[in-house]
Design a protein around this motif. Structure first.
Motif, PDB file in Angstrom:
ATOM      1  N   GLU A 190       1.842   3.021  13.423  1.00  0.00           N
ATOM      2  CA  GLU A 190       2.133   2.801  12.011  1.00  0.00           C
ATOM      3  C   GLU A 190       3.628   2.623  11.756  1.00  0.00           C
ATOM      4  N   GLU A 193       4.460  -0.920  12.900  1.00  0.00           N
ATOM      5  CA  GLU A 193       3.960  -1.921  11.950  1.00  0.00           C
ATOM      6  C   GLU A 193       4.588  -1.797  10.573  1.00  0.00           C
ATOM      7  N   ARG A 194       5.502  -0.852  10.414  1.00  0.00           N
ATOM      8  CA  ARG A 194       6.234  -0.627   9.165  1.00  0.00           C
ATOM      9  C   ARG A 194       5.331  -0.122   8.038  1.00  0.00           C
ATOM     10  N   VAL A 195       4.163   0.413   8.384  1.00  0.00           N
ATOM     11  CA  VAL A 195       3.345   1.087   7.370  1.00  0.00           C
ATOM     12  C   VAL A 195       3.990   2.419   7.012  1.00  0.00           C
ATOM     13  N   SER A 215       5.257   6.710   3.485  1.00  0.00           N
ATOM     14  CA  SER A 215       4.253   5.694   3.754  1.00  0.00           C
ATOM     15  C   SER A 215       4.160   4.741   2.572  1.00  0.00           C
ATOM     16  N   ILE A 216       4.061   3.439   2.888  1.00  0.00           N
ATOM     17  CA  ILE A 216       3.896   2.447   1.824  1.00  0.00           C
ATOM     18  C   ILE A 216       2.423   2.264   1.466  1.00  0.00           C
ATOM     19  N   ASP A 217       1.555   2.885   2.257  1.00  0.00           N
ATOM     20  CA  ASP A 217       0.119   2.840   1.996  1.00  0.00           C
ATOM     21  C   ASP A 217      -0.326   4.230   1.562  1.00  0.00           C
ATOM     22  N   SER A 218      -0.889   4.320   0.379  1.00  0.00           N
ATOM     23  CA  SER A 218      -1.291   5.622  -0.144  1.00  0.00           C
ATOM     24  C   SER A 218      -2.415   6.248   0.667  1.00  0.00           C
ATOM     25  N   LYS A 219      -3.144   5.453   1.445  1.00  0.00           N
ATOM     26  CA  LYS A 219      -4.236   5.983   2.249  1.00  0.00           C
ATOM     27  C   LYS A 219      -3.765   6.556   3.579  1.00  0.00           C
ATOM     28  N   VAL A 220      -2.511   6.348   3.909  1.00  0.00           N
ATOM     29  CA  VAL A 220      -1.966   6.824   5.186  1.00  0.00           C
ATOM     30  C   VAL A 220      -1.029   7.994   4.920  1.00  0.00           C
ATOM     31  N   ASP A 221      -1.329   9.122   5.536  1.00  0.00           N
ATOM     32  CA  ASP A 221      -0.462  10.296   5.433  1.00  0.00           C
ATOM     33  C   ASP A 221       0.658  10.154   6.451  1.00  0.00           C
TER      34      ASP A 221
END
Length: 546
Positions: A190, A193-195, A215-221
């Motif tokens: 992650e 991949e810059r997540v 994290s730029i994705d709210s689903k990823v801690d």
């Protein structure tokens, strides 16, 4: 200069170009230049335009021209000196091409993690073979305590590539914070991949690193992804760093929340930010103070570097004392209101030291006061700051003096068996507590029961006397005499009597220690029950017995 098969020469050129990663056309140009130099040496001419050379790239046939006309003389007829010139020029040109190729290759790989083989140490720097080049790792870029043996595989980061004279220096690093970032990119997809983004890092190589992630994705801690299942991902990084501790901090745009996260595992009670000074005053409870500061200040130091704030750790008592001193100092100034004091506290200015440091201009703007009032505020704060600094210095000196007195009292208690009449009860109690850590407890399993009972009673009285400032009795009950009637054995029994006296003293100290352990003792110096330690075992030398 012996003749060479043109096809064989071209195969050698192809092999060199492939192994050294050098363009084949450059090598052909180098051969042509070397042949021109050999001809100029043979004819002893300085004219650079006199000779030219041409090499057929397909057949390998070499033709030498003089003023545009082909030279019929074969190269083998040029002699030994011209052949040496040809060899030297050819080797020099090949090395220059290889150096340029190395620089072009590695200069584009700065920041990349590579795996090499340790070769040797030179002046503290570690020489590492990387692919077809040698790099060096300065002592400042090594992790303290790490040692490599020749042949060990080593993972490091290319920090810099320098073109120095006739060689290319490749600087490697394992102590740079960017090395941690690259390891996260390798172990955590992650991050690659810059997540997940690493926002900030602070590192003390070999000890501890703090990494702030988001994290730029709210689903990823972010924190959970970096740690991995049962810590598998972070464990690989820690193992690569030979046990260096890594703290993963959750990033937050709020400086207060970020500082609170960075100081974990300590629990923060309050945070006051002063943007003018770039200082964060953090208030923690007494039981959290050591956690917040860390070993040798490591935790707060890394937190300050991670957040970009100058972090100051205070207890509630110290924080309130600073506010009270500032309020008492400024309330006496004409034109200063309670609203101004509240505004100063809201701005993170929580002590007279802060008021002195921000200066007149900030005070005038933030409090909307006239210049004269702001000047008086700063001057009064400067005077108060000097007084507070002097008081803190005195308190520090008194604490050091008291500690020295306690150590001296403990020494006297162990060596002489008494503290003397000039020792205060507080120091006596502290001496008892400090003496317990200097020696082991005595054993009293073989003591006569009647004598032990008498010694215990006297130990109780001495304990009360020490704590109340009274006189300590040192005349302990003597051991019963067991001398034989034979006069010839008197001299041998004298030594036994002396040992009995020493044993009596040890038994007394043990009994006094048991009394101290069994009762809750408190003194004016604030000694808690759980701080009372055991009495030491006193071993008397021959001179002390006398």
């Amino acid at each position: 200069m012996s003749a060479m098969n043109p096809q064989e020469m071209m195969r050698i050129l192809d092999s060199i170009a492939r192994d050294r990663n050098v363009d084949r056309d450059l090598l052909i140009e180098d051969l042509e230049t070397a042949m021109v130099s050999a001809a100029r040496k043979f004819y002893n001419t300085l004219d650079t335009e006199e000779f030219t050379c041409s090499l057929d790239k397909l057949t390998g046939e070499m033709t030498l021209f003089r003023f545009g006309e082909p030279v019929d003389m074969p190269p083998a007829a040029f002699g030994r000196i011209a052949a040496q010139t040809f060899k030297q020029v050819m080797i020099q040109k090949f090395r220059e091409d290889e150096r340029d190729s190395l620089y072009a290759d590695f200069s584009g790989r700065v920041g990349e993690i590579v795996t090499g083989t340790a070769q040797r140490y030179e002046g503290g720097s570690l020489v590492v073979t990387i692919e077809r080049a040698e790099g060096f790792m300065p002592r400042s870029e090594q992790i303290p305590g790490e040692q490599f043996q020749p042949g060990d595989r080593i993972r490091c980061m290319i920090l810099d590539v320098r073109d120095v004279g006739n060689q290319v220096k490749i600087v490697l690093s394992r102590g740079n914070p960017e090395f941690i970032r690259r390891l996260f990119e390798v172990e955590v997809p992650e991050v690659q991949e810059r997540v997940i983004e690493i926002k900030a890092m602070a590192r003390e190589a070999g000890h501890r690193t703090k990494v702030a992630v988001t994290s730029i994705d709210s689903k990823v801690d972010a924190v959970g992804a970096c740690v991995g299942v049962r810590g598998s991902r972070i464990k690989n990084i820690v193992d690569e760093l030979n046990g260096e501790k890594i703290d993963i901090v959750r990033w937050n745009e709020s400086s207060q929340v970020l500082i609170q996260n960075a100081l974990k595992p300590a629990e923060v009670a309050e945070i006051s930010l002063c943007f003018e000074l770039g200082r964060a005053t953090v208030v923690v409870n007494e039981d959290q103070l050591s956690l917040a500061i860390g070993k040798r200040g490591q935790n707060v130091r890394l937190a300050a570097r991670l957040t970009g704030w100058d972090v100051d750790i205070l207890t509630p008592t110290e924080f309130n004392r600073g506010l009270e001193t500032m309020a008492q100092t400024l309330e006496s100034i004409e034109g200063v209101t309670d609203e101004m004091l509240d505004r100063l506290a809201a701005l993170g200015i929580v002590s007279v030291f802060d008021v002195e440091e921000v200066g007149v201009e900030v005070i005038q703007v933030e409090l909307e006061a006239d210049e004269a009032t702001a000047q008086r505020i700063v001057e009064a704060s400067s005077l108060a700051a000097k007084e507070v600094a002097e008081q803190q210095a005195r308190e520090k000196e008194e604490a050091a003096q008291r500690k020295a007195e306690e150590e001296e009292a403990a020494r006297r208690l162990l060596q002489d068996g008494g503290l003397g009449e000039d020792v205060s009860p507080d120091i006596a109690a502290a001496a008892i507590l400090g003496a317990g850590s200097m020696r082991d407890r005595p054993t009293v399993s073989t003591v006569d029961p009647d004598r032990l009972e008498a010694i215990a009673a006297m130990a109780d009285a001495n304990a009360e006397a020490i704590l109340s400032g009274g006189e300590v009795t040192s005349d302990w009950p003597a051991a019963p005499s067991s001398k034989p009637d034979h006069a010839g054995e008197e001299s041998a029994e004298d030594g036994d009597d002396e040992s009995a006296v020493s044993e009596d003293h040890d038994i007394a100290e043990a009994a006094l220690n048991d009394q101290m352990d069994s009762e809750s003792v408190s003194t004016d110096s604030g000694v808690r029950d759980d701080e009372i330690t055991t009495f030491p075992q006193t071993q008397r030398e021959g001179s002390e017995q006398a």
